[in-house]
Design an enzyme around this catalytic site. Structure first.
Site, PDB file in Angstrom:
ATOM      1  N   LYS A   1     -45.850  65.197  39.095  1.00  0.00           N
ATOM      2  CA  LYS A   1     -45.595  66.406  40.439  1.00  0.00           C
ATOM      3  C   LYS A   1     -44.471  66.248  41.277  1.00  0.00           C
ATOM      4  O   LYS A   1     -44.179  67.376  42.313  1.00  0.00           O
ATOM      5  CB  LYS A   1     -47.165  66.330  41.301  1.00  0.00           C
ATOM      6  CG  LYS A   1     -47.179  64.943  42.118  1.00  0.00           C
ATOM      7  CD  LYS A   1     -48.344  65.604  43.036  1.00  0.00           C
ATOM      8  CE  LYS A   1     -48.332  63.883  43.799  1.00  0.00           C
ATOM      9  NZ  LYS A   1     -49.318  64.341  45.159  1.00  0.00           N
ATOM     10  N   ASP A   2     -43.417  64.710  40.693  1.00  0.00           N
ATOM     11  CA  ASP A   2     -42.731  64.866  41.892  1.00  0.00           C
ATOM     12  C   ASP A   2     -41.514  65.197  40.883  1.00  0.00           C
ATOM     13  O   ASP A   2     -40.009  64.487  41.856  1.00  0.00           O
ATOM     14  CB  ASP A   2     -42.430  62.732  42.471  1.00  0.00           C
ATOM     15  CG  ASP A   2     -43.388  63.249  42.860  1.00  0.00           C
ATOM     16  OD1 ASP A   2     -44.202  63.376  43.610  1.00  0.00           O
ATOM     17  OD2 ASP A   2     -44.101  61.580  43.060  1.00  0.00           O
TER      18      ASP A   2
ATOM     19  N   ARG B   1     -47.828  71.945  50.667  1.00  0.00           N
ATOM     20  CA  ARG B   1     -49.183  72.601  49.827  1.00  0.00           C
ATOM     21  C   ARG B   1     -50.659  72.565  50.980  1.00  0.00           C
ATOM     22  O   ARG B   1     -51.523  72.372  50.743  1.00  0.00           O
ATOM     23  CB  ARG B   1     -49.717  72.434  48.671  1.00  0.00           C
ATOM     24  CG  ARG B   1     -50.960  72.313  47.954  1.00  0.00           C
ATOM     25  CD  ARG B   1     -50.871  71.756  46.546  1.00  0.00           C
ATOM     26  NE  ARG B   1     -51.130  70.656  46.798  1.00  0.00           N
ATOM     27  CZ  ARG B   1     -51.799  69.871  46.885  1.00  0.00           C
ATOM     28  NH1 ARG B   1     -52.884  69.676  46.851  1.00  0.00           N
ATOM     29  NH2 ARG B   1     -51.543  68.862  46.802  1.00  0.00           N
ATOM     30  N   ARG B   2     -50.908  70.638  50.827  1.00  0.00           N
ATOM     31  CA  ARG B   2     -51.689  70.772  51.772  1.00  0.00           C
ATOM     32  C   ARG B   2     -51.775  70.524  53.224  1.00  0.00           C
ATOM     33  O   ARG B   2     -52.853  70.864  53.208  1.00  0.00           O
ATOM     34  CB  ARG B   2     -51.592  68.757  51.118  1.00  0.00           C
ATOM     35  CG  ARG B   2     -51.756  68.054  50.197  1.00  0.00           C
ATOM     36  CD  ARG B   2     -51.450  66.904  50.175  1.00  0.00           C
ATOM     37  NE  ARG B   2     -52.143  66.440  48.960  1.00  0.00           N
ATOM     38  CZ  ARG B   2     -51.328  65.298  48.386  1.00  0.00           C
ATOM     39  NH1 ARG B   2     -50.483  63.733  49.169  1.00  0.00           N
ATOM     40  NH2 ARG B   2     -52.422  64.292  47.153  1.00  0.00           N
TER      41      ARG B   2
ATOM     42  N   ARG C   1     -45.840  59.990  55.278  1.00  0.00           N
ATOM     43  CA  ARG C   1     -44.999  59.823  54.290  1.00  0.00           C
ATOM     44  C   ARG C   1     -44.901  58.401  54.012  1.00  0.00           C
ATOM     45  O   ARG C   1     -45.480  57.368  55.062  1.00  0.00           O
ATOM     46  CB  ARG C   1     -43.326  60.109  54.142  1.00  0.00           C
ATOM     47  CG  ARG C   1     -43.430  61.468  53.793  1.00  0.00           C
ATOM     48  CD  ARG C   1     -42.161  61.887  53.141  1.00  0.00           C
ATOM     49  NE  ARG C   1     -41.978  61.093  52.341  1.00  0.00           N
ATOM     50  CZ  ARG C   1     -40.223  60.104  52.001  1.00  0.00           C
ATOM     51  NH1 ARG C   1     -39.903  60.079  53.348  1.00  0.00           N
ATOM     52  NH2 ARG C   1     -40.319  59.649  51.175  1.00  0.00           N
TER      53      ARG C   1
ATOM     54  N   ARG D   1     -49.712  54.542  53.701  1.00  0.00           N
ATOM     55  CA  ARG D   1     -50.970  55.959  53.968  1.00  0.00           C
ATOM     56  C   ARG D   1     -51.798  55.249  54.585  1.00  0.00           C
ATOM     57  O   ARG D   1     -51.995  56.140  55.980  1.00  0.00           O
ATOM     58  CB  ARG D   1     -50.277  56.622  53.976  1.00  0.00           C
ATOM     59  CG  ARG D   1     -49.138  57.738  53.069  1.00  0.00           C
ATOM     60  CD  ARG D   1     -49.390  59.244  52.442  1.00  0.00           C
ATOM     61  NE  ARG D   1     -48.869  58.276  51.017  1.00  0.00           N
ATOM     62  CZ  ARG D   1     -48.729  59.426  50.168  1.00  0.00           C
ATOM     63  NH1 ARG D   1     -49.596  60.673  50.306  1.00  0.00           N
ATOM     64  NH2 ARG D   1     -48.841  59.455  48.752  1.00  0.00           N
TER      65      ARG D   1
ATOM     66  N   CYS E   1     -39.247  72.318  47.312  1.00  0.00           N
ATOM     67  CA  CYS E   1     -40.202  71.026  47.631  1.00  0.00           C
ATOM     68  C   CYS E   1     -40.621  72.039  48.963  1.00  0.00           C
ATOM     69  O   CYS E   1     -41.481  71.124  49.647  1.00  0.00           O
ATOM     70  CB  CYS E   1     -39.374  70.307  48.347  1.00  0.00           C
ATOM     71  SG  CYS E   1     -37.944  69.815  48.734  1.00  0.00           S
TER      72      CYS E   1
END
Length: 312
Positions: free
Chosen positions: A90-91, A136-137, A154, A160, A246
């Site tokens: 996903k990155d 998205r989140r 981040r 986190r 992104c």
């Protein structure tokens, strides 16, 4: 493959040096060794400090996007310093340099997001501060819970969680697959995919090599998971057709359905107030329905959504 004279190393795996990235590289090494009967010390792990791991006080989209996770590995791979780059799928940017190819995708792990700090979206306290740097989140949360406030979060998993413990936010999101790979599956509450749509490519380890390196491609083919590849290629086809970056708030769920694959996708405005979604069943070998889904979503996209996607 590594051609260094008198070397016992068969293949060199490049990886970011974060704990999760290293865990993914170790899993890749284990699968290669099991598939080929190699000893563990015949597969070398080569860590690199990625640009995305150096700057943690600004959103990724402001400092170069997903390329910050891949550019050092791309350089090392292109220069022949490593044979393989191991990525969180996903990155990885949707459009990749033509000199590289995805030689393997490992079997997909849990694709869900885990909510940390509350048992469910409904259980998040009224007016809570939610820490995330993912468009998205953030947008999906605000679509469901417009009373919440999003702040930039981040860093790796430990960073986190420490920020959450320090009270910088009330709740945050982490990928369930990442927690599982770090041995922390007890952290957070996984969110059901029918209520909370995950990211494209979430839960997948992608393995890249040079497109002209036939020996390495052949070695990696032994650990390529066909079902995961079918899902990933379809998800990346959707992103390419959407012209997503992104900055783009897009959620995608692709999984077996009917006699092929089923895809559900949603686009959001950054503030979450606008949402369009659709779904399609398709043959994994035919991405035309996926591209049609992307075109339909863009055609129905509202003024708050459309500027964040560059597709036709």
């Amino acid at each position: 493959m590594n051609n260094t004279p008198n070397s016992d190393i068969r293949i060199r795996l490049g990886t970011r040096n974060s704990p999760l990235a290293m865990a993914q590289a170790i899993e890749t090494r284990q699968r290669l060794c099991a598939a080929h009967g190699w000893a563990e010390d015949e597969v070398e792990l080569v860590p690199v400090l990625a640009s995305g791991d150096k700057v943690l006080d600004r959103p990724l989209a402001e400092i170069g996007g997903k390329a910050l996770w891949t550019k050092e590995l791309d350089q090392w791979l292109g220069d022949g310093l490593i044979d393989v780059a191991v990525h969180s799928a996903k990155d990885v940017e949707t459009i990749r340099p033509p000199e590289f190819c995805f030689a393997a995708f490992l079997p997909r792990a849990d694709r869900r997001d885990a909510l940390v700090g509350a048992a469910s979206i409904a259980d998040i306290p009224q007016g809570a501060v939610v820490g995330t740097s993912a468009p998205r989140r953030a947008s999906q949360l605000l679509n469901l819970r417009p009373d919440c406030r999003v702040v930039m979060f981040r860093g790796n998993v430990a960073t986190r969680l420490a920020k959450l413990e320090a009270g910088e936010a009330d709740v945050t999101f982490l990928a369930a697959a990442g927690l599982e790979r770090l041995g922390q599956s007890e952290v957070g509450s996984p969110l059901a995919v029918d209520e909370w749509i995950p990211a494209a490519a979430q839960g997948v380890i992608a393995i890249e090599c040079r497109a002209d390196d036939e020996a390495t491609k052949a070695a990696l083919a032994a650990i390529d998971d066909h079902g995961t590849r079918c899902e990933l290629e379809a998800e990346r086809a959707l992103l390419a057709q959407l012209g997503g970056t992104c900055h783009s708030p897009v959620a995608v769920l692709c999984q077996p359905g009917g006699e092929g694959l089923a895809m559900r996708a949603a686009l959001f405005s950054p503030d979450g107030s606008e949402r369009v979604e659709g779904e399609v069943l398709f043959d994994p070998l035919d991405h035309a329905p996926v591209r049609a889904l992307a075109a339909d979503l863009l055609a129905r996209a509202t003024p708050g959504i459309r500027p964040h996607f560059g597709g036709a």
